[in-house]
Design an enzyme around this catalytic site. Structure first.
Site, PDB file in Angstrom:
ATOM      1  N   SER A   1      48.914  62.335  45.783  1.00 23.22           N
ATOM      2  CA  SER A   1      49.539  62.069  47.069  1.00 23.22           C
ATOM      3  C   SER A   1      49.849  60.595  47.260  1.00 23.22           C
ATOM      4  CB  SER A   1      48.622  62.535  48.207  1.00 23.22           C
ATOM      5  OG  SER A   1      47.362  61.897  48.130  1.00 23.22           O
TER       6      SER A   1
ATOM      7  N   HIS B   1      53.861  66.954  44.600  1.00 23.27           N
ATOM      8  CA  HIS B   1      52.903  66.798  45.688  1.00 23.27           C
ATOM      9  C   HIS B   1      52.991  67.995  46.618  1.00 23.27           C
ATOM     10  CE1 HIS B   1      51.511  64.477  49.493  1.00 23.27           C
ATOM     11  NE2 HIS B   1      50.538  65.210  48.988  1.00 23.27           N
TER      12      HIS B   1
ATOM     13  N   GLU C   1      56.884  67.573  47.538  1.00 22.71           N
ATOM     14  CA  GLU C   1      57.553  66.332  47.158  1.00 22.71           C
ATOM     15  C   GLU C   1      57.610  66.276  45.635  1.00 22.71           C
ATOM     16  OE1 GLU C   1      56.751  62.941  50.499  1.00 22.71           O
ATOM     17  OE2 GLU C   1      55.078  63.392  49.170  1.00 22.71           O
TER      18      GLU C   1
ATOM     19  N   ASN D   1      53.366  60.925  53.323  1.00 24.32           N
ATOM     20  CA  ASN D   1      52.115  60.199  53.556  1.00 24.32           C
ATOM     21  C   ASN D   1      52.345  58.723  53.858  1.00 24.32           C
ATOM     22  OD1 ASN D   1      50.469  62.394  53.372  1.00 24.32           O
ATOM     23  ND2 ASN D   1      49.786  62.019  51.290  1.00 24.32           N
TER      24      ASN D   1
END
Length: 284
Positions: A119, A140, A152, A190
């Site tokens: 991440s 991800h 992702e 994130n």
């Protein structure tokens, strides 16, 4: 290249969730962890998750049985040989991931795509450790993988177009919505989300409002389904801290400085739902 079989390293929350999604979509899965007990827990969690989907009438008993038959638990990396794709889904720790990815690289053939479910870590840096870096990519998934639609897909500098195209097609085939992201700490989601969570801890530490009111404010005022502090407990406060430290170290920008309260709670072992106590208390 059409991906028909997947290896998952890690039978924890993310690993068993990814394994479930792949198996339900019709892919053969090998899920590897360090011992049989970890594998058994992972399979049991998958069974419970599938049962919840049956109760919601989004899955049938027959589909559950087929999915479970497609998942093989193993403690042996040799079982990865011949698979189309191997996804490393271990804890968010650079050294651990590097060790696992080296073992994968030494085991599988050059035709196997290798992905990491990081991440925050650099795909380019991890790819450089691979004997065929063009076949390396980031995938991800979001927690919990069976329910969250987004993946992702992160290209390292070395990732080939063929590898990228195969992973985009695979993500769509298992019912996910992929977005392509350049390699940068935290990628997209994130990079935005964790600083917001970190700021919520600063607000809590400064006593501007209670944890409950902070979360209620973001839910009612920003239409978020869960407040940032409750979300931190779900993610794990240790994971939140680790990601913020990656940002702070890579960007050298004070806006990514982890909140001291977050550091202190992690030091105390208040890691969130998984330990029964984080910002809030939970029944374990």
């Amino acid at each position: 290249m059409k991906i028909k079989s997947v290896g998952i390293i890690g039978a924890g929350t993310m690993g068993n969730g990814i394994a479930q999604v792949c198996a339900v979509a019709g892919l053969d899965v090998v899920m590897i962890d360090i011992n049989e007990a970890a594998i058994d827990r992972g399979i049991a969690n998958i069974q419970r998750s599938l049962d919840r989907l049956i109760k919601k009438e989004t899955l049938t008993e027959a589909q559950k049985d087929l999915a479970l038959k497609r998942i093989k638990g193993s403690t042996t990396y040799a079982d990865l040989k011949g698979l189309s794709l191997v996804i490393e889904a271990a804890t968010e720790n650079q050294a651990i991931k590097e060790k696992i990815l080296k073992l994968i690289d030494e085991t599988v053939g050059k035709e196997t795509i290798i992905a990491t479910n990081t991440s925050s870590l650099s795909i380019t840096q991890l790819a450089a450790l691979n004997s065929s870096p063009e076949r390396f990519i980031g995938m991800h998934f979001f927690n919990p993988p069976p329910l969250m639609a987004l993946v992702e897909v992160i290209r390292g500098l070395q990732t080939s177009d063929q590898t990228h195209e195969a992973i985009i097609a695979m993500a769509k085939a298992i019912g996910k919505e992929p977005i392509t992201v350049k390699n940068s700490p935290g990628f997209v989601v994130n990079r935005i989300l964790l600083p917001m969570i970190n700021e919520a801890f600063f607000v809590l530490a400064e006593g501007l409002a209670s944890a409950e009111d902070i979360d209620a404010g973001m839910k009612l005022g920003c239409n978020q389904p869960i407040g940032p502090l409750a979300l931190a407990d779900l993610i794990g406060l240790d994971t939140c801290l680790a990601i913020m430290e990656v940002y702070f170290n890579n960007f050298n920008d004070s806006k990514y400085r982890p909140c001291p309260l977050l550091r202190e709670m992690v030091a105390a072992g208040y890691l969130g739902r998984k330990t029964g106590r984080g910002v809030y208390h939970y029944d374990t």
